[in-house]
Every structure is written in C-alpha cells, then in structure tokens.
Write a protein that holds these residues in place. Structure first.
Motif, PDB file in Angstrom:
ATOM      1  N   HIS A  94      65.536  -0.270  67.829  1.00 34.39           N
ATOM      2  CA  HIS A  94      66.367   0.560  68.708  1.00 34.39           C
ATOM      3  C   HIS A  94      67.593   0.989  67.906  1.00 34.39           C
ATOM      4  CE1 HIS A  94      63.936  -0.267  72.214  1.00 34.39           C
ATOM      5  NE2 HIS A  94      63.913  -1.538  71.842  1.00 34.39           N
ATOM      6  N   TYR A  95      67.344   1.831  66.916  1.00 34.95           N
ATOM      7  CA  TYR A  95      68.396   2.232  65.998  1.00 34.95           C
ATOM      8  C   TYR A  95      68.958   3.595  66.377  1.00 34.95           C
ATOM      9  CZ  TYR A  95      66.442  -1.529  63.237  1.00 34.95           C
ATOM     10  OH  TYR A  95      65.990  -2.744  62.814  1.00 34.95           O
ATOM     11  N   TYR A  96      70.203   3.805  66.018  1.00 32.32           N
ATOM     12  CA  TYR A  96      70.891   5.058  66.325  1.00 32.32           C
ATOM     13  C   TYR A  96      72.108   5.156  65.416  1.00 32.32           C
ATOM     14  CZ  TYR A  96      73.712   1.646  68.802  1.00 32.32           C
ATOM     15  OH  TYR A  96      74.471   0.538  69.096  1.00 32.32           O
ATOM     16  N   PHE A  97      72.566   6.370  65.186  1.00 26.56           N
ATOM     17  CA  PHE A  97      73.813   6.553  64.445  1.00 26.56           C
ATOM     18  C   PHE A  97      74.973   6.406  65.419  1.00 26.56           C
ATOM     19  CE2 PHE A  97      71.210   8.748  61.230  1.00 26.56           C
ATOM     20  CZ  PHE A  97      71.748   8.179  60.087  1.00 26.56           C
ATOM     21  N   LYS A  98      76.002   5.706  64.970  1.00 25.41           N
ATOM     22  CA  LYS A  98      77.192   5.488  65.794  1.00 25.41           C
ATOM     23  C   LYS A  98      78.417   5.838  64.959  1.00 25.41           C
ATOM     24  CE  LYS A  98      79.169   2.132  68.924  1.00 25.41           C
ATOM     25  NZ  LYS A  98      78.935   0.863  69.606  1.00 25.41           N
ATOM     26  N   PRO A  99      79.405   6.510  65.549  1.00 23.58           N
ATOM     27  CA  PRO A  99      80.619   6.823  64.794  1.00 23.58           C
ATOM     28  C   PRO A  99      81.259   5.551  64.225  1.00 23.58           C
ATOM     29  CG  PRO A  99      80.584   8.058  66.854  1.00 23.58           C
ATOM     30  CD  PRO A  99      79.448   7.063  66.908  1.00 23.58           C
TER      31      PRO A  99
END
Length: 71
Positions: free
Chosen positions: A25-30
């Motif tokens: 459950h990966y995502y780019f985050k600031p």
C-alpha cells in the motif's frame, strides 16, 4: 546503542515527495508531511530501481543513512 546503515529511498525528481507505506500500500507523500509515516527503504539502489521500473521515470533513487537508536 546507535545503529547507522546505508539505505535507498524513492523520491519524485523534484525531491518534494517520498515513497511511503507498508505491505504494497505504497504512495508518494510530501516530505514536509511525513511525520510518523513508514518510509519504504531498499537495501540497494538496484532493488529500488527494479521496484519502480514500470513507472514513467518521474522518480529518482536517493541514498540515505537510516539511524536506529535505543536508550
């Protein structure tokens, strides 16, 4: 006790976002909103590249030093 080791992370090319998450459950985050979010790290630059090889290359692999400390 303090342990430091070299790791690799995946960031957007402008280095404003970092690849976070667990268990696929990966995502780019600031970066400025990371807080206690888990950051996906890799043992080598090649593993980081291969984990992202199907993307549009809007990312780069960045070497970091991971620090684990206990008191």
């Amino acid at each position: 006790m303090k342990i430091e080791r070299k790791r690799y992370v995946v960031m957007r090319n402008n280095r404003t976002e970092i690849w976070c998450g667990l268990a696929r459950h990966y995502y780019f985050k600031p970066v400025d909103e990371i807080g206690d979010s888990p950051i996906k790290t890799y043992l080598s630059a090649n593993k980081a590249m291969s984990g992202c090889s199907s993307w549009d290359r809007d990312f780069e692999v960045v070497e970091v030093v991971e620090t684990i400390s206990a008191e």
